[in-house]
Write a protein that holds these residues in place. Structure first.
Motif, PDB file in Angstrom:
ATOM      1  N   ASP A 201       0.820  -1.212   0.000  1.00 46.31           N
ATOM      2  CA  ASP A 201       0.000   0.000   0.000  1.00 46.31           C
ATOM      3  C   ASP A 201       0.853   1.260   0.000  1.00 46.31           C
ATOM      4  O   ASP A 201       0.473   2.280  -0.591  1.00 46.31           O
ATOM      5  N   PHE A 202       1.999   1.204   0.665  1.00 41.84           N
ATOM      6  CA  PHE A 202       2.884   2.372   0.679  1.00 41.84           C
ATOM      7  C   PHE A 202       3.409   2.671  -0.721  1.00 41.84           C
ATOM      8  O   PHE A 202       3.403   3.825  -1.180  1.00 41.84           O
ATOM      9  N   PHE A 203       3.844   1.640  -1.442  1.00 45.73           N
ATOM     10  CA  PHE A 203       4.339   1.855  -2.801  1.00 45.73           C
ATOM     11  C   PHE A 203       3.219   2.356  -3.717  1.00 45.73           C
ATOM     12  O   PHE A 203       3.446   3.195  -4.589  1.00 45.73           O
ATOM     13  N   ARG A 204       2.020   1.861  -3.499  1.00 47.84           N
ATOM     14  CA  ARG A 204       0.881   2.336  -4.287  1.00 47.84           C
ATOM     15  C   ARG A 204       0.637   3.824  -4.015  1.00 47.84           C
ATOM     16  O   ARG A 204       0.379   4.605  -4.929  1.00 47.84           O
ATOM     17  N   GLU A 205       0.737   4.211  -2.746  1.00 52.29           N
ATOM     18  CA  GLU A 205       0.542   5.618  -2.400  1.00 52.29           C
ATOM     19  C   GLU A 205       1.639   6.488  -2.998  1.00 52.29           C
ATOM     20  O   GLU A 205       1.379   7.622  -3.430  1.00 52.29           O
ATOM     21  N   MET A 206       2.853   5.979  -3.023  1.00 50.91           N
ATOM     22  CA  MET A 206       3.954   6.756  -3.595  1.00 50.91           C
ATOM     23  C   MET A 206       3.712   7.035  -5.074  1.00 50.91           C
ATOM     24  O   MET A 206       4.000   8.136  -5.562  1.00 50.91           O
ATOM     25  N   ARG A 207       3.167   6.065  -5.787  1.00 51.38           N
ATOM     26  CA  ARG A 207       2.851   6.304  -7.199  1.00 51.38           C
ATOM     27  C   ARG A 207       1.786   7.391  -7.334  1.00 51.38           C
ATOM     28  O   ARG A 207       1.882   8.272  -8.186  1.00 51.38           O
ATOM     29  N   GLN A 208       0.795   7.354  -6.446  1.00 48.40           N
ATOM     30  CA  GLN A 208      -0.273   8.354  -6.498  1.00 48.40           C
ATOM     31  C   GLN A 208       0.228   9.735  -6.071  1.00 48.40           C
ATOM     32  O   GLN A 208      -0.327  10.758  -6.469  1.00 48.40           O
ATOM     33  N   SER A 209       1.273   9.761  -5.246  1.00 46.20           N
ATOM     34  CA  SER A 209       1.792  11.023  -4.721  1.00 46.20           C
ATOM     35  C   SER A 209       2.553  11.837  -5.758  1.00 46.20           C
ATOM     36  O   SER A 209       2.893  13.000  -5.509  1.00 46.20           O
ATOM     37  N   ILE A 210       2.827  11.234  -6.892  1.00 46.63           N
ATOM     38  CA  ILE A 210       3.489  11.979  -7.965  1.00 46.63           C
ATOM     39  C   ILE A 210       2.615  13.176  -8.371  1.00 46.63           C
ATOM     40  O   ILE A 210       3.115  14.272  -8.635  1.00 46.63           O
ATOM     41  N   GLN A 211       1.301  12.955  -8.371  1.00 46.50           N
ATOM     42  CA  GLN A 211       0.377  14.001  -8.820  1.00 46.50           C
ATOM     43  C   GLN A 211       0.354  15.207  -7.886  1.00 46.50           C
ATOM     44  O   GLN A 211       0.238  16.350  -8.348  1.00 46.50           O
ATOM     45  N   ASP A 212       0.432  14.974  -6.571  1.00 45.00           N
ATOM     46  CA  ASP A 212       0.362  16.118  -5.644  1.00 45.00           C
ATOM     47  C   ASP A 212       1.742  16.582  -5.164  1.00 45.00           C
ATOM     48  O   ASP A 212       1.850  17.447  -4.292  1.00 45.00           O
ATOM     49  N   GLY A 213       2.785  15.991  -5.708  1.00 45.78           N
ATOM     50  CA  GLY A 213       4.137  16.458  -5.409  1.00 45.78           C
ATOM     51  C   GLY A 213       4.633  16.157  -4.007  1.00 45.78           C
ATOM     52  O   GLY A 213       5.512  16.864  -3.503  1.00 45.78           O
ATOM     53  N   THR A 214       4.104  15.101  -3.359  1.00 43.82           N
ATOM     54  CA  THR A 214       4.516  14.796  -1.983  1.00 43.82           C
ATOM     55  C   THR A 214       5.448  13.589  -1.894  1.00 43.82           C
ATOM     56  O   THR A 214       5.717  13.087  -0.804  1.00 43.82           O
ATOM     57  N   VAL A 215       5.942  13.122  -3.033  1.00 41.76           N
ATOM     58  CA  VAL A 215       6.803  11.931  -3.027  1.00 41.76           C
ATOM     59  C   VAL A 215       8.040  12.155  -2.168  1.00 41.76           C
ATOM     60  O   VAL A 215       8.369  11.342  -1.291  1.00 41.76           O
ATOM     61  N   ASP A 216       8.745  13.256  -2.390  1.00 39.52           N
ATOM     62  CA  ASP A 216      10.006  13.494  -1.666  1.00 39.52           C
ATOM     63  C   ASP A 216       9.778  13.625  -0.166  1.00 39.52           C
ATOM     64  O   ASP A 216      10.579  13.117   0.637  1.00 39.52           O
ATOM     65  N   GLU A 217       8.709  14.304   0.216  1.00 45.34           N
ATOM     66  CA  GLU A 217       8.408  14.491   1.649  1.00 45.34           C
ATOM     67  C   GLU A 217       8.171  13.142   2.326  1.00 45.34           C
ATOM     68  O   GLU A 217       8.709  12.874   3.405  1.00 45.34           O
ATOM     69  N   LYS A 218       7.384  12.291   1.703  1.00 45.77           N
ATOM     70  CA  LYS A 218       7.089  10.976   2.284  1.00 45.77           C
ATOM     71  C   LYS A 218       8.328  10.095   2.280  1.00 45.77           C
ATOM     72  O   LYS A 218       8.588   9.347   3.238  1.00 45.77           O
ATOM     73  N   LEU A 219       9.082  10.195   1.220  1.00 44.14           N
ATOM     74  CA  LEU A 219      10.298   9.391   1.114  1.00 44.14           C
ATOM     75  C   LEU A 219      11.302   9.760   2.206  1.00 44.14           C
ATOM     76  O   LEU A 219      11.910   8.881   2.830  1.00 44.14           O
ATOM     77  N   GLU A 220      11.468  11.049   2.467  1.00 45.86           N
ATOM     78  CA  GLU A 220      12.401  11.504   3.498  1.00 45.86           C
ATOM     79  C   GLU A 220      11.996  10.991   4.873  1.00 45.86           C
ATOM     80  O   GLU A 220      12.841  10.604   5.683  1.00 45.86           O
ATOM     81  N   THR A 221      10.692  10.993   5.141  1.00 48.21           N
ATOM     82  CA  THR A 221      10.205  10.526   6.438  1.00 48.21           C
ATOM     83  C   THR A 221      10.561   9.063   6.663  1.00 48.21           C
ATOM     84  O   THR A 221      11.034   8.678   7.736  1.00 48.21           O
ATOM     85  N   VAL A 222      10.354   8.248   5.657  1.00 41.97           N
ATOM     86  CA  VAL A 222      10.617   6.808   5.783  1.00 41.97           C
ATOM     87  C   VAL A 222      12.115   6.534   5.828  1.00 41.97           C
ATOM     88  O   VAL A 222      12.577   5.679   6.593  1.00 41.97           O
ATOM     89  N   LYS A 223      12.890   7.266   5.044  1.00 36.14           N
ATOM     90  CA  LYS A 223      14.332   7.047   4.994  1.00 36.14           C
ATOM     91  C   LYS A 223      14.997   7.300   6.344  1.00 36.14           C
ATOM     92  O   LYS A 223      15.913   6.583   6.751  1.00 36.14           O
ATOM     93  N   LYS A 224      14.526   8.328   7.079  1.00 33.52           N
ATOM     94  CA  LYS A 224      15.283   8.823   8.227  1.00 33.52           C
ATOM     95  C   LYS A 224      14.818   8.305   9.584  1.00 33.52           C
ATOM     96  O   LYS A 224      15.448   8.594  10.601  1.00 33.52           O
TER      97      LYS A 224
END
Length: 313
Positions: A201-224
Motif C-alpha cells: 500500500d505504501f508503494f501504491r501511495e507513492m505512485r499516487q503522490s506523484i500528482q500532488d508532489g509529496t513523493v520526496d516528503e514521504k520518502l524523506e520521512t521513511v528514509k530517516k
C-alpha cells in the motif's frame, strides 16, 4: 474537591476568621504528612504564624494526599490537577505547593508518548499495541523470539552496529506481530521512534503522490526514521521506478546512515531477488535486483519463522 472557603463556612459557627483558621490548623497538624514535613524542616524558621497564613495550602495538601492514598484511578482522580500529587516546600520562608505526576499519570503519559513514537502506513491497529507478553511463545517460534531479543539488545547497546532482521515465513505465523512487539519494546525502554510500513500500500501511495508532489516528503520521512519496518515486502506490484527510485533510495540512505531495517516477507532471499528483477514494462533486470538485495542480505539477519497460523483458519 471541596474548596477551603466552603470548609471554613461549614465549621465557622460564628467564630472570627482567626479562630476558624486556628481550629483548622489544629486538625491539619494531626496529619502525618504535615508532621513529617515540619520535622524535615525543623530549624528553618517556620512559625505558627506562617502556618496560619497558609491554612488553605495545608488543607489542599492534606486533602489531595488523602485522595492519593485512597486512589480511585487516574480517570476519577478528584485532585485539582488530575493525576498530580502535591508536596509542601518552604520557599524563601514561605510555604508553597509543588505538584508532580503520580505513577499512574506517568504510566499513562509514557503510553501516549509511546504511541506517538510509532508511526504507521496501512498497518493493522492491533500491531501497534503488540508486545512479547501477548505473543504466543511455542517451540516453533523460539528461535525467532530469541532473534528479536538479540536485535533489541544489540540496538540498545550500539544502534549503529546492529544488523536489521529479515523475518521470513508463511502467511499468519506472526511476522508482523513480532516486528510490532520489537518496536514497541524499543519505544518503551528508550523512547526510540520507529515506523511500520505495509509495503504494497505504501508503494501504491507513492505512485499516487506523484500528482500532488509529496513523493520526496514521504520518502524523506521513511528514509530517516531510526527503526523502519517494511512489512510484507515482495507482495507489491514491482516497477523499475518503485525498485530503483523508492526502495533503492530508502535502503541506500539507511545503509549509509547505519539505520537498521526490519523486513517481513513470505519470500526468502532468492525469491525476493527474482521478484525485484522482473516488471511487466522492463522484463528482467537482474543486476538492479542484485544491487537491492545486497543492501538487504548483508545488513540483516535472516530469521525463518514457523508456527501455527495466528490468524486462525
Amino acid at each position: 474537591m471541596e474548596s477551603i472557603k466552603d470548609v471554613i463556612r461549614k465549621i465557622s459557627g460564628g467564630k472570627s476568621p482567626l479562630e476558624q483558621s486556628e481550629k483548622m490548623l489544629k486538625e491539619l497538624l494531626e496529619d502525618k504528612d504535615v508532621l513529617e514535613f515540619l520535622k524535615r524542616k525543623e530549624g528553618q524558621g517556620i512559625t505558627r504564624s506562617d502556618l496560619l497564613k497558609n491554612v488553605p495550602k495545608l488543607y489542599q495538601f492534606v486533602n489531595e494526599r488523602h485522595h492519593c492514598r485512597e486512589c480511585p484511578g487516574l480517570k476519577n482522580c478528584p485532585n485539582m490537577m488530575q493525576g498530580f500529587r502535591p508536596d509542601l516546600v518552604n520557599d524563601k520562608e514561605s510555604l508553597n505547593l509543588t505538584f508532580s505526576p503520580c505513577p499512574l499519570k506517568e504510566a499513562e503519559d509514557m503510553k501516549q508518548k509511546q504511541k506517538g513514537l510509532i508511526k504507521s502506513f496501512y498497518v493493522p491497529k492491533e500491531i501497534l499495541t503488540a508486545d512479547f507478553q501477548s505473543f504466543i511463545p511455542d517451540i516453533k517460534r523460539k528461535d525467532s523470539i530469541l532473534a528479536a531479543g538479540e536485535f533489541i539488545k544489540g540496538y540498545l547497546d550500539s544502534p549503529t552496529d546492529v544488523k536489521g532482521l529479515y523475518l521470513y515465513g508463511e502467511f499468519g505465523v506472526g511476522k508482523t506481530y513480532l516486528a510490532g512487539a520489537i518496536v514497541n519494546e524499543l519505544a518503551k525502554r528508550k523512547g526510540i521512534s520507529s515506523m511500520l510500513v505495509y509495503t504494497p500500500d505504501f508503494f501504491r501511495e507513492m505512485r499516487q503522490s506523484i500528482q500532488d508532489g509529496t513523493v520526496d516528503e514521504k520518502l524523506e520521512t521513511v528514509k530517516k526514521v531510526p527503526v523502519l519496518v517494511l512489512d510484507d515486502i515482495g507482495a507489491e506490484t514491482m516497477t523499475p521506478w518503485i525498485r530503483d527510485d523508492i526502495l533503492g533510495s530508502i535502503l541506500q540512505y539507511r545503509m549509509m546512515e547505519s539505520l537498521p531495517t526490519i523486513y517481513t516477507s513470505n519470500k526468502d532471499f532468492d525469491d525476493l531477488e527474482a521478484h525485484l528483477s522482473y516488471s511487466d514494462k522492463s522484463g528482467e533486470e537482474t543486476l538492479k535486483a542484485k544491487r537491492i538485495m545486497e543492501r538487504i542480505r548483508y545488513y540483516t539477519t535472516f530469521v525463518q519463522m514457523e508456527g501455527d497460523n495466528r490468524r486462525g483458519s
